[in-house]
Enzyme design. Structure first.
Site, PDB file in Angstrom:
ATOM      1  N   PHE A 201       0.806  -1.217   0.000  1.00  6.94           N
ATOM      2  CA  PHE A 201       0.000   0.000   0.000  1.00  6.94           C
ATOM      3  C   PHE A 201       0.846   1.277   0.000  1.00  6.94           C
ATOM      4  O   PHE A 201       0.490   2.250   0.637  1.00  6.94           O
ATOM      5  CB  PHE A 201      -0.980   0.036   1.187  1.00  6.94           C
ATOM      6  CG  PHE A 201      -1.570  -1.296   1.557  1.00  6.94           C
ATOM      7  CD1 PHE A 201      -2.137  -2.114   0.596  1.00  6.94           C
ATOM      8  CD2 PHE A 201      -1.564  -1.736   2.868  1.00  6.94           C
ATOM      9  CE1 PHE A 201      -2.696  -3.351   0.933  1.00  6.94           C
ATOM     10  CE2 PHE A 201      -2.105  -2.969   3.218  1.00  6.94           C
ATOM     11  CZ  PHE A 201      -2.678  -3.779   2.243  1.00  6.94           C
ATOM     12  N   HIS A 202       1.953   1.295  -0.768  1.00  9.07           N
ATOM     13  CA  HIS A 202       2.836   2.462  -0.795  1.00  9.07           C
ATOM     14  C   HIS A 202       3.024   3.009  -2.210  1.00  9.07           C
ATOM     15  O   HIS A 202       4.153   3.305  -2.616  1.00  9.07           O
ATOM     16  CB  HIS A 202       4.214   2.106  -0.221  1.00  9.07           C
ATOM     17  CG  HIS A 202       4.209   1.717   1.212  1.00  9.07           C
ATOM     18  ND1 HIS A 202       5.290   1.090   1.811  1.00  9.07           N
ATOM     19  CD2 HIS A 202       3.274   1.870   2.183  1.00  9.07           C
ATOM     20  CE1 HIS A 202       5.006   0.867   3.089  1.00  9.07           C
ATOM     21  NE2 HIS A 202       3.792   1.323   3.326  1.00  9.07           N
ATOM     22  N   PRO A 203       1.980   3.220  -3.003  1.00 10.06           N
ATOM     23  CA  PRO A 203       2.205   3.742  -4.358  1.00 10.06           C
ATOM     24  C   PRO A 203       2.669   5.195  -4.324  1.00 10.06           C
ATOM     25  O   PRO A 203       2.132   6.022  -3.573  1.00 10.06           O
ATOM     26  CB  PRO A 203       0.825   3.619  -5.023  1.00 10.06           C
ATOM     27  CG  PRO A 203      -0.143   3.677  -3.887  1.00 10.06           C
ATOM     28  CD  PRO A 203       0.548   2.982  -2.741  1.00 10.06           C
TER      29      PRO A 203
END
Length: 546
Positions: free
Chosen positions: A470-472
């Site tokens: 969840f780190h775009p």
């Protein structure tokens, strides 16, 4: 404010960055500010009890429910791609881990020609809004809006994993946020007294009493409005009606690494070929919009254990669930205060790396994916991710309609370097688990499986168990004028357009070496200061200060 639809500043997105910007820009009573949030209010209990991420991720009330395209690098799997659909954005549903990354991350940005973005430049900005339980010091601040605390419970299985990691050569550390994050320790978390501390709680809600700040919820931005090449407002869809919100000074796009490039493309800013394919008139050809997508791919090895407590079996016991709830209600302690990952470690996959290139998130539980129930056996997960992937993906519109989710292609494990790191990561997990300290709990590898031994087999296993953490970032990256893929300059202004900035995780040229939420807040803090500095240089700003 005499005109209810015209403001000095219009901010698109009430997530982590947007909450900081709304606070800072409205601090001056001369500035009128409108914050547009496409999601709803954070008035659900699971936005505030830390373990609520289990119920928020994968829930259309709190998650935009994006999905990737079929990923060749993950054996054709389609991944859920969670993004917060609520005030506070992802800070309302994320892991609550306070992490800055490594000094080299920011020094590398400076070396790319981005003046003012080195470690010595940004460290004071991190400190500026911090309220750290360790108090003010060289690395931390106190009294700010962003609360950081120690976790409120420990697990024997995690303490034992620390012992095993030390036996494997990973040193202990007490603080991951000094510029070097090498070592193993419990994470510091964004909580206050056992409750999640989101950007909405820390930055936005104290500012909402200001008469010069207007919040619009369920306000889905469909496009940015222009007068020539100057941004002058935003078109929104709210309660089935199209409205226009106008900006006298600037429009600030802070919708995140997925939605910000989508809104730019829908507004005529992006790759001209893509825009024409969808019938959108090209205002500014910027081929980098939506490109350069980077994310941390986590590999989630799972080990069954015996003779030690894990959350799996406690979750399945009604009695223990009741005791958990009572402990939380009375003392704000216990499993309900848990972040998704409690224990962290940073190390190298091989000696060729000058600084740690791996991050572990170790959890006293196991499940197939977030949103699923834990497994019916005692187990822990030793999730590991490549901190600096070289694979690059994209975010691209599917149509000219804001109602259609964009096409998300992370291209995980497409680069040979990332494939080798994945294999080495899994071997390192096995080495740590084989250390004497953990043998008292008889660990048995459940996933990816002991039958996988060769590099090719382990790579295939990584493709089977890899998923987003969840780190775009990076889809509207900062860059110097000669960089053809740069979308914004070092002051976060969109190239070739007046009155428009992007201020969120999209602008990172390269991903930071750790969780990305607090770096995003730093970018917003710095971006707000830039806006106010530039405003002060205008004739109107000079008159106000006189």
């Amino acid at each position: 404010m005499s005109d209810s639809t015209t403001f000095d500043y219009v901010i698109i997105g009430g997530g982590s960055a947007g909450c900081v910007l709304a606070n800072r820009l409205s601090k001056d009573p001369h500035n009128s500010v409108c914050l547009l949030e496409a999601g709803g209010r954070d008035n659900w209990i699971w936005f505030h009890i830390p373990v609520g991420y289990l119920f928020a991720i994968g829930n259309p009330r709190s998650d935009w429910m994006f999905k990737t395209e079929s990923e060749p690098g993950l054996n054709g799997r389609v991944l859920n791609y969670p993004r917060g659909k609520v005030l506070g954005g992802c800070s309302a549903i994320n892991a609550m881990i306070y992490m800055r990354g490594q000094r080299e991350d920011y020094d590398n940005w400076r070396q790319l020609g981005l003046t003012g973005w080195g470690w010595d430049d940004v460290r004071p900005i991190f400190r500026r809004h911090l309220d750290h339980y360790l108090g003010a010091g060289e690395h931390h601040g106190s009294g700010g809006e962003w609360r950081v605390e120690a976790p409120r419970m420990r697990w024997d299985i995690l303490d034992t994993f620390i012992e095993a990691a030390v036996e494997a050569g990973i040193p202990r550390t007490s603080d991951f946020n000094t510029g070097s994050n090498e070592g193993i320790s419990y994470f510091h978390v964004n909580q206050r007294n056992g409750r999640r501390w989101s950007a909405a709680r820390g930055f936005l809600k104290p500012a909402l009493t200001r008469p010069n700040l207007k919040l619009e919820i369920n306000a889905h931005a469909t496009r940015i409005l222009f007068d020539g090449r100057r941004a002058v407002g935003v078109e929104i869809l709210q309660q089935g009606q199209l409205r226009r919100i106008h900006a006298r000074k600037e429009v600030v796009l802070s919708a995140g690494a997925v939605a910000s490039p989508q809104i730019l493309q829908l507004s005529g800013i992006g790759d001209g070929v893509l825009l024409r394919q969808h019938g959108i008139e090209v205002l500014q050809h910027l081929p980098g919009v939506g490109e350069n997508l980077q994310d941390h791919l986590q590999l989630r090895p799972i080990y069954k254990v015996s003779g030690v407590r894990t959350l799996n079996e406690e979750y399945r016991s009604l009695t223990k669930k009741g005791l958990m709830a009572l402990e939380y209600a009375l003392f704000r302690r216990g499993p309900l205060t848990m972040a998704p990952s409690q224990l962290g470690a940073f190390t190298r996959s091989s000696p060729e790396y000058a600084t740690p290139n791996l991050q572990f998130h170790i959890q006293p539980l196991s499940l197939d994916k977030f949103g699923d129930e834990p497994h019916p056996f005692a187990a822990f997960t030793a999730s590991v991710c490549n901190l600096r992937p070289t694979s690059r993906g994209s975010i691209r519109i599917r149509s000219g309609s804001a109602a259609d989710a964009p096409s998300i292609r992370p291209n995980y494990l497409s680069a040979p370097e990332d494939q080798q790191v994945a294999v080495d990561s899994l071997r390192l997990v096995r080495r740590i688990v084989s250390m004497p300290a953990l043998q008292r709990y008889r660990p048995q590898e459940y996933r990816p499986g002991v039958q996988l031994q060769t590099d090719d087999e382990l790579l295939s296993g990584a493709r089977d168990i890899g998923t987003t953490i969840f780190h775009p970032v990076g889809t509207a990256k900062m860059g110097i004028e000669s960089d053809p893929m740069a979308v914004t300059d070092e002051r976060l202004r969109v190239r070739g357009i007046e009155g428009l900035r992007v201020i969120d995780a999209s602008v990172m040229p390269t991903i930071t070496s750790g969780n990305t939420n607090s770096p995003t807040l730093m970018i917003a803090e710095k971006g707000a200061a830039m806006i106010l500095e530039d405003q002060a240089r205008t004739p109107e700003g000079i008159r106000q200060s006189a």
